[in-house]
Enzyme design. Structure first.
Site, PDB file in Angstrom:
ATOM      1  N   GLU A  27       0.812  -1.232   0.000  1.00 59.66           N
ATOM      2  CA  GLU A  27       0.000   0.000   0.000  1.00 59.66           C
ATOM      3  C   GLU A  27       0.844   1.281   0.000  1.00 59.66           C
ATOM      4  OE1 GLU A  27      -3.044  -0.141   3.025  1.00 59.66           O
ATOM      5  OE2 GLU A  27      -4.044  -1.844   2.075  1.00 59.66           O
ATOM      6  N   TYR A  52     -11.944  -3.291   1.189  1.00 60.03           N
ATOM      7  CA  TYR A  52     -12.778  -3.666   2.323  1.00 60.03           C
ATOM      8  C   TYR A  52     -14.116  -2.959   2.156  1.00 60.03           C
ATOM      9  CZ  TYR A  52      -8.306  -5.047   4.398  1.00 60.03           C
ATOM     10  OH  TYR A  52      -7.075  -5.624   4.637  1.00 60.03           O
ATOM     11  N   GLU A 100      -5.680  -8.545  -0.096  1.00 59.69           N
ATOM     12  CA  GLU A 100      -6.407  -8.103   1.096  1.00 59.69           C
ATOM     13  C   GLU A 100      -7.853  -7.860   0.698  1.00 59.69           C
ATOM     14  OE1 GLU A 100      -4.932  -4.968   3.607  1.00 59.69           O
ATOM     15  OE2 GLU A 100      -2.827  -5.524   3.259  1.00 59.69           O
TER      16      GLU A 100
END
Length: 506
Positions: free
Chosen positions: A173, A244, A304
């Site tokens: 990231e 997410y 992720e």
């Protein structure tokens, strides 16, 4: 009762499912490691300090890969702190999560633990505060056989044979302003290109994963991906993507939400964001392939992904193992989680690696406290079904069925589905997003049994959770179902349920 028809044919396929597609993630974050998988003073821990109750649950997931050691943690990580005698390892501040890292669980401990799980490792190198030489050295330490400084140091530290890590993330990231050592896309792309080159000079069998945009919520998405790819396309093997999904659409998931919760139809429809993101990132990869006139196709590592919920425990700064995002997931969360997994599976032709984030105690599959036994969020069971039963080939689907509109998203199928086949069986994964039972008809050209196994995960209400006091509130049930005729299979999916239907081939 509502009805949906799914049409499949043996010759029309999306792509093969990689054995690395359903994995998870262990980061030195909160209580994932300390009091999660590793707690030497716990009565259920083995001689290595590994929580055996947690380890048994992890084994039963049959994960393809496990990513380690981060995550944001990696951008301040010094792997040298984690090797050698434990009593000589430094106790340091972890700036990423504002904790204390005692380094009592390091590279060797991770691989001893991983060996029990049978999963393949994905190791992330620090390209935040570290540079190319550090990446080169850790590959030599982990993968080179012997008779060099770093390989012999590994042997001195008790590991004669190489760890043999094949998958390496080139940082984490680094587009994010929250990241230690954040970089521009061009700056990162150049660094990652050179790091990947030198790592492969040490071990030409490894594969490397380039950092892509850490979230579509950043204004740099997907331009970051394009620029970084243009610098490193021929040197790397995969591009990473992260996402997410929460009920609030806040930009900062770590802070309490300020806006209204989505209603159930809107929340469950948000899985389309994964489909859209995957397709946008594929488009960026293929654009760069065209610009560079490359013969190489870039594959994706969705390393992720998860639903997100607000924490149930308060994090205390600068402690060892203080929880971060320790939370329960509801049945509603679990249905969305299932659809997110199906979004990834639908794109199995290009997504070859995926890691649910995180395994224990941080938006977790598995929950622990410092005392007592481990138990599972209901998302655990869905992850186990995907990991165990999504084997083989994803089939193209033609779907006819009812949809719904909500304020933010239109034409949402009430039933979300993926159908796969392997040598033994055809497997249907179904999420009923609706408040009524639903009949799904499978129009196919296979020779199939007239009986099948149906696994169902549902609960009395969408807000039910698996609490410590009631750890089995939401668990799957399995039943045998029969069909009247082979050519048109009919399956009932109960309202707000996750379903796996396994039909043997004849």
């Amino acid at each position: 009762m509502k009805k949906t028809k799914i049409k499949i044919r043996q010759d029309f396929v999306t792509g093969d499912i990689s054995p690395r597609l359903f994995g998870s993630f262990v980061e030195h974050m909160g209580s994932v490691v300390y009091t999660g998988i590793f707690q030497p003073d716990h009565p259920l821990s083995d001689k290595n300090g590994f929580r055996e109750d947690v380890l048994e649950l992890v084994k039963d997931l049959e994960l393809g890969v496990i990513r380690y050691p981060g995550g944001n943690f990696t951008s301040g990580y010094d792997w040298l702190d984690t090797i050698g005698p434990k009593e000589q390892r430094p106790r340091k501040i972890d700036l990423a999560w504002r904790g204390i890292e005692p380094n009592t669980f390091g590279i060797h401990e991770f691989f001893e633990w991983l060996q029990e799980t049978k999963a393949e490792p994905i190791f992330t190198v620090n390209l935040g505060t570290k540079e190319i030489e550090d990446a080169r050295n850790i590959v030599e330490y982990c993968n080179f056989p012997k008779n060099t400084y770093w390989s012999d140091l590994r042997r001195k530290n008790g590991r004669e044979e190489p760890f043999g890590i094949k998958l390496w993330c080139l940082g984490n990231e680094l587009d994010g302003p929250w990241q230690i050592g954040a970089k521009s896309a061009y700056e990162y792309g150049r660094l990652a290109n050179e790091a990947s080159k030198v790592m492969k000079l040490v071990d030409d069998s490894i594969e490397t994963i380039l950092v892509g945009s850490s979230t579509p919520r950043l204004t740099s998405y997907p331009e970051w991906d394009r620029i970084a790819l243009e610098q490193a396309y021929e040197s790397v093997d995969y591009l990473a993507l992260h996402n997410y999904i929460d009920k609030y659409d806040e930009d900062d998931l770590t802070k309490p939400p300020k806006n209204e919760r989505d209603d159930t139809p809107t929340y469950l429809a948000k899985s389309y964001r994964f489909d859209r993101q995957i397709e946008e990132v594929i488009a960026a990869c293929d654009y760069v392939k065209g610009v560079l006139r490359s013969e190489k196709t870039m594959y994706l590592a969705f390393d992720e992904w998860n639903v997100h919920s607000q924490p149930e425990k308060k994090h205390e700064n600068f402690e060892v193992g203080s929880p971060i995002d320790w939370c329960f997931f509801t049945m509603e969360d679990s249905l969305l989680f299932g659809s997110l997994g199906l979004s990834i599976l639908r794109h199995a032709d290009r997504v070859k690696i995926a890691c649910q984030s995180l395994l224990v105690n941080t938006i977790p599959l598995i929950l622990t406290d410092p005392k007592g036994e481990a138990w599972c969020n209901p998302t655990y069971f869905i992850m186990a079904h995907l990991s165990k039963y999504a084997k083989g080939t994803v089939l193209n689907q033609v779907i006819e069925g009812p949809t719904y509109d909500c304020e933010k998203i239109k034409d949402v199928p009430i039933v979300d589905s993926v159908v796969i086949e392997n040598k033994q069986e055809v497997v249907m994964f179904l999420v009923n997003r609706g408040d009524q039972n639903h009949t799904i008809y499978l129009d196919h050209d296979f020779d199939l049994s007239l009986t099948a196994e149906q696994i169902v995960l549902k609960s009395e209400t969408l807000l039910d959770k698996n609490l410590r006091e009631t750890p089995n509130k939401i668990v799957p049930n399995t039943k045998e179902i029969t069909f009247e005729k082979n050519s048109m299979i009919a399956v009932t999916a109960e309202k707000y349920s996750w379903n796996v239907v396994k039909i043997k081939k004849l």
